[in-house]
Scaffold this motif. Structure first.
Motif, PDB file in Angstrom:
ATOM      1  N   GLY A 103       0.814  -1.211   0.000  1.00 54.32           N
ATOM      2  CA  GLY A 103       0.000   0.000   0.000  1.00 54.32           C
ATOM      3  C   GLY A 103       0.844   1.256   0.000  1.00 54.32           C
ATOM      4  O   GLY A 103       0.527   2.239  -0.693  1.00 54.32           O
ATOM      5  N   TYR A 104       1.945   1.246   0.738  1.00 50.55           N
ATOM      6  CA  TYR A 104       2.814   2.418   0.760  1.00 50.55           C
ATOM      7  C   TYR A 104       3.721   2.494  -0.466  1.00 50.55           C
ATOM      8  O   TYR A 104       4.191   3.562  -0.837  1.00 50.55           O
ATOM      9  CB  TYR A 104       3.606   2.471   2.069  1.00 50.55           C
ATOM     10  N   THR A 105       3.942   1.357  -1.112  1.00 51.14           N
ATOM     11  CA  THR A 105       4.593   1.391  -2.418  1.00 51.14           C
ATOM     12  C   THR A 105       3.719   2.162  -3.410  1.00 51.14           C
ATOM     13  O   THR A 105       4.203   3.006  -4.177  1.00 51.14           O
ATOM     14  CB  THR A 105       4.830  -0.040  -2.930  1.00 51.14           C
ATOM     15  N   LEU A 106       2.415   1.904  -3.366  1.00 48.49           N
ATOM     16  CA  LEU A 106       1.489   2.630  -4.233  1.00 48.49           C
ATOM     17  C   LEU A 106       1.496   4.125  -3.914  1.00 48.49           C
ATOM     18  O   LEU A 106       1.436   4.959  -4.825  1.00 48.49           O
ATOM     19  CB  LEU A 106       0.075   2.067  -4.069  1.00 48.49           C
ATOM     20  N   LEU A 107       1.572   4.477  -2.645  1.00 50.35           N
ATOM     21  CA  LEU A 107       1.609   5.895  -2.280  1.00 50.35           C
ATOM     22  C   LEU A 107       2.877   6.569  -2.799  1.00 50.35           C
ATOM     23  O   LEU A 107       2.841   7.728  -3.229  1.00 50.35           O
ATOM     24  CB  LEU A 107       1.505   6.050  -0.763  1.00 50.35           C
ATOM     25  N   GLY A 108       3.999   5.859  -2.752  1.00 53.05           N
ATOM     26  CA  GLY A 108       5.221   6.415  -3.321  1.00 53.05           C
ATOM     27  C   GLY A 108       5.092   6.649  -4.814  1.00 53.05           C
ATOM     28  O   GLY A 108       5.525   7.684  -5.338  1.00 53.05           O
ATOM     29  N   SER A 109       4.475   5.694  -5.516  1.00 54.29           N
ATOM     30  CA  SER A 109       4.259   5.853  -6.954  1.00 54.29           C
ATOM     31  C   SER A 109       3.262   6.970  -7.229  1.00 54.29           C
ATOM     32  O   SER A 109       3.365   7.673  -8.252  1.00 54.29           O
ATOM     33  CB  SER A 109       3.759   4.535  -7.559  1.00 54.29           C
ATOM     34  N   LEU A 110       2.296   7.149  -6.334  1.00 54.84           N
ATOM     35  CA  LEU A 110       1.351   8.263  -6.449  1.00 54.84           C
ATOM     36  C   LEU A 110       2.086   9.602  -6.361  1.00 54.84           C
ATOM     37  O   LEU A 110       1.838  10.518  -7.162  1.00 54.84           O
ATOM     38  CB  LEU A 110       0.309   8.160  -5.333  1.00 54.84           C
ATOM     39  N   VAL A 111       2.992   9.730  -5.406  1.00 53.26           N
ATOM     40  CA  VAL A 111       3.778  10.953  -5.277  1.00 53.26           C
ATOM     41  C   VAL A 111       4.542  11.224  -6.562  1.00 53.26           C
ATOM     42  O   VAL A 111       4.578  12.358  -7.064  1.00 53.26           O
ATOM     43  CB  VAL A 111       4.735  10.849  -4.069  1.00 53.26           C
ATOM     44  N   GLU A 112       5.162  10.194  -7.108  1.00 56.52           N
ATOM     45  CA  GLU A 112       5.927  10.359  -8.344  1.00 56.52           C
ATOM     46  C   GLU A 112       5.032  10.807  -9.500  1.00 56.52           C
ATOM     47  O   GLU A 112       5.410  11.681 -10.296  1.00 56.52           O
ATOM     48  CB  GLU A 112       6.640   9.059  -8.695  1.00 56.52           C
ATOM     49  N   ALA A 113       3.831  10.209  -9.588  1.00 55.33           N
ATOM     50  CA  ALA A 113       2.928  10.540 -10.686  1.00 55.33           C
ATOM     51  C   ALA A 113       2.448  11.980 -10.600  1.00 55.33           C
ATOM     52  O   ALA A 113       2.330  12.672 -11.626  1.00 55.33           O
ATOM     53  CB  ALA A 113       1.736   9.581 -10.683  1.00 55.33           C
ATOM     54  N   VAL A 114       2.159  12.468  -9.398  1.00 60.61           N
ATOM     55  CA  VAL A 114       1.620  13.818  -9.231  1.00 60.61           C
ATOM     56  C   VAL A 114       2.731  14.864  -9.273  1.00 60.61           C
ATOM     57  O   VAL A 114       2.577  15.930  -9.867  1.00 60.61           O
ATOM     58  CB  VAL A 114       0.818  13.917  -7.923  1.00 60.61           C
ATOM     59  N   ARG A 115       3.870  14.564  -8.647  1.00 55.64           N
ATOM     60  CA  ARG A 115       4.979  15.521  -8.606  1.00 55.64           C
ATOM     61  C   ARG A 115       5.796  15.547  -9.904  1.00 55.64           C
ATOM     62  O   ARG A 115       6.413  16.556 -10.241  1.00 55.64           O
ATOM     63  CB  ARG A 115       5.914  15.183  -7.444  1.00 55.64           C
ATOM     64  N   GLU A 118      12.222   9.746  -4.024  1.00 55.99           N
ATOM     65  CA  GLU A 118      13.353  10.205  -3.221  1.00 55.99           C
ATOM     66  C   GLU A 118      13.648  11.683  -3.459  1.00 55.99           C
ATOM     67  O   GLU A 118      13.954  12.421  -2.521  1.00 55.99           O
ATOM     68  CB  GLU A 118      14.594   9.352  -3.517  1.00 55.99           C
ATOM     69  N   ASP A 119      13.543  12.150  -4.695  1.00 61.24           N
ATOM     70  CA  ASP A 119      13.753  13.571  -4.972  1.00 61.24           C
ATOM     71  C   ASP A 119      12.662  14.426  -4.322  1.00 61.24           C
ATOM     72  O   ASP A 119      12.933  15.505  -3.785  1.00 61.24           O
ATOM     73  CB  ASP A 119      13.778  13.827  -6.480  1.00 61.24           C
ATOM     74  N   ALA A 120      11.424  13.951  -4.397  1.00 64.53           N
ATOM     75  CA  ALA A 120      10.324  14.677  -3.760  1.00 64.53           C
ATOM     76  C   ALA A 120      10.528  14.756  -2.258  1.00 64.53           C
ATOM     77  O   ALA A 120      10.277  15.792  -1.627  1.00 64.53           O
ATOM     78  CB  ALA A 120       8.991  14.000  -4.079  1.00 64.53           C
ATOM     79  N   LEU A 121      11.019  13.661  -1.668  1.00 66.57           N
ATOM     80  CA  LEU A 121      11.271  13.638  -0.237  1.00 66.57           C
ATOM     81  C   LEU A 121      12.396  14.599   0.133  1.00 66.57           C
ATOM     82  O   LEU A 121      12.291  15.357   1.111  1.00 66.57           O
ATOM     83  CB  LEU A 121      11.632  12.214   0.198  1.00 66.57           C
ATOM     84  N   ARG A 122      13.447  14.590  -0.650  1.00 66.71           N
ATOM     85  CA  ARG A 122      14.604  15.434  -0.340  1.00 66.71           C
ATOM     86  C   ARG A 122      14.230  16.918  -0.383  1.00 66.71           C
ATOM     87  O   ARG A 122      14.515  17.678   0.543  1.00 66.71           O
ATOM     88  CB  ARG A 122      15.748  15.149  -1.308  1.00 66.71           C
TER      89      ARG A 122
END
Length: 459
Positions: A159-171, A176-180
């Motif tokens: 589920g949190y893998t999907l959330l990471g991919s969601l961040v990538e899709a929207v950002r 990792e870049d979004a987090l940094r």
């Protein structure tokens, strides 16, 4: 040092903290163990024990923090919500089509209530390269949904893998870049990274029946990184814990973090002392409400707990696959400080000016025959509390239109408004359709159903 200074802890408190860390390292049979405490917005103590004399780690030594990574990922998602780029009620399909679990909402993924599987398909994802799972379908497997969405809490790493991919899709950038750029740099978490940066601990497995060790592999988790990839230090995690309470407008507001700390679903049967919000674990320990997260990956265990009421947070890090109960130790570190050096209340101060219209509302009000008291709070909100010790009370936040919004309990989110007579005086309070009058069943008042004209009487 002034009587209200929290720059340092008392020597007796520091000795008790070090003793707890030392017993955790010895009894947990872990190569090394680091503990740290934050109070008043900064780290005020750290201590460590190691199996190698003279080489104990410090608060700047990196350990892998496992699922504490999930809280960082949740902060990224909440940032997207606050920027208006998504809604927590949106289905995943809106941003990541064709996953097979697109009807699950973002909020359900954050709170582990989407019904998804707990783990990725074999081989064991924590001890194998992420390159073995290059696509989301490789993470989700053939049967990704086990339970009806929204019905129960079922912890899910995919589920949190999907959330990471969601961040990538929207950002439009990597997780990792979004987090940094969105979290680590604004908060000054320079020692929190996706891959180990010296000085860092090595991960070990300790034999359950003998005092011997085996090195654990340190795999890059690939797509699974948003569920557990990060490395961090006790000092960075103390700073992060302080942020999780106070907020930082460059990253996430205190109000959004309060939302993350709010239970999202009822606890599982038999686990009434635990729960989960939006990327944060909740627990009752030693009579206190704690929020934070635990973490583990082969070779490492980590814990982060904070008590908002006591203004104390604790971090624990160890480099063994199992053994030390880092979550319990972190809770113990919070308890030691909070009990030995309880938080001093803020000095009472009068408001800078009197709001006479608001003052006129203070005092007793009656819902039927139930007596309540209304008082003005220091933050210019109000509080309506039962005077007899029983009943529903709440704090209320002032809104710009002259109403108030409930902040807790039964009245959370409900609107309180003052209904006035033609001459401007207060007739009654309307709280979610409940009528509060100045007298119990006030004659001529706005009591639903009316009041017997004969009034109160004896037997």
């Amino acid at each position: 040092m002034s009587p209200t200074s929290f720059e340092t802890l008392l020597p007796g408190t520091e000795r008790a903290l070090l003793y707890r860390v030392a017993t955790a390292q010895a009894e947990g049979r872990t190569p090394s163990f680091v503990g740290a405490v934050a109070r008043g917005g900064r780290m005020v103590w750290s201590g460590a024990r190691s199996c190698v004399d003279g080489h104990a780690p410090d608060a700047d030594t990196q350990y892998r923090i496992g699922s504490i990574t999930k809280t960082f990922t949740a902060v990224l998602v909440m940032r997207l919500r606050d920027e208006g780029l998504l809604d927590l009620g949106d289905p995943l399909e809106k941003y990541l089509p064709d996953t097979g679990v697109g009807e699950v909402t973002i909020a359900q993924l954050l709170s582990h209530t989407g019904g998804l599987v707990a783990e990725a398909p074999a081989p064991w994802w924590e001890r194998t390269p992420g390159s073995l799972r290059p696509e989301l379908s490789d993470v989700l497997g053939e049967r990704p949904l086990l339970h009806p969405s929204g019905r129960r809490h079922h912890y899910s790493n995919p589920g949190y893998t999907l959330l990471g991919s969601l961040v990538e899709a929207v950002r439009g950038v990597s997780w990792e870049d979004a987090l940094r750029s969105g979290v680590l740099e604004p908060l000054g978490l320079g020692r929190t990274t996706g891959r180990p940066v010296a000085p860092h601990a090595g991960g070990w497995a300790v034999h359950p029946w003998a005092d011997v060790m085996l090195p654990e592999p340190l795999e890059d988790l690939g797509l699974m990184a948003p569920a557990g990839q990060l490395w961090s230090t006790a000092e960075d995690l103390c700073r992060f814990a302080c942020f999780l309470v106070k907020g930082d407008e460059r990253v996430l507001s205190a109000q959004s973090l309060r939302e993350m700390r709010t239970p999202a679903v009822p606890p599982e049967a038999g686990d009434w002392d635990g729960g989960y919000g939006l990327g944060m674990q909740l627990a009752r320990r030693n009579g206190r409400t704690l929020v934070g997260h635990s973490g583990s990956l082969p070779g490492f265990v980590a814990g982060l707990w904070l008590s908002e009421e006591d203004d104390v947070a604790a971090v624990t890090l160890a480099n063994s696959t199992s053994g030390p109960q880092v979550g319990q130790v972190a809770a113990d570190l919070v308890r030691i400080v909070a009990d030995a050096e309880p938080r001093l209340p803020e000095p009472w101060r009068p408001l800078p000016e009197a709001d006479r219209e608001l003052l006129a509302l203070t005092g007793p009000w009656y819902w039927g025959t139930h007596a309540y008291g209304l008082r003005v709070r220091a933050d210019r909100g109000i509080e309506l509390s039962p005077l007899g010790g029983q009943g529903r009370g709440s704090r209320f936040r002032a809104e710009g239109d002259g109403t108030w919004t409930g902040l807790e309990g039964y009245y959370a989110g409900e609107t309180l408004r003052v209904v006035r007579r033609q001459d401007g005086s207060a007739s009654h309070l309307d709280l979610g359709s409940f009528v509060f009058t100045r007298e119990p069943y006030e004659q001529g008042g706005a009591v639903p159903g009316g009041v017997d004209e004969a009034g109160w009487r004896g037997l």
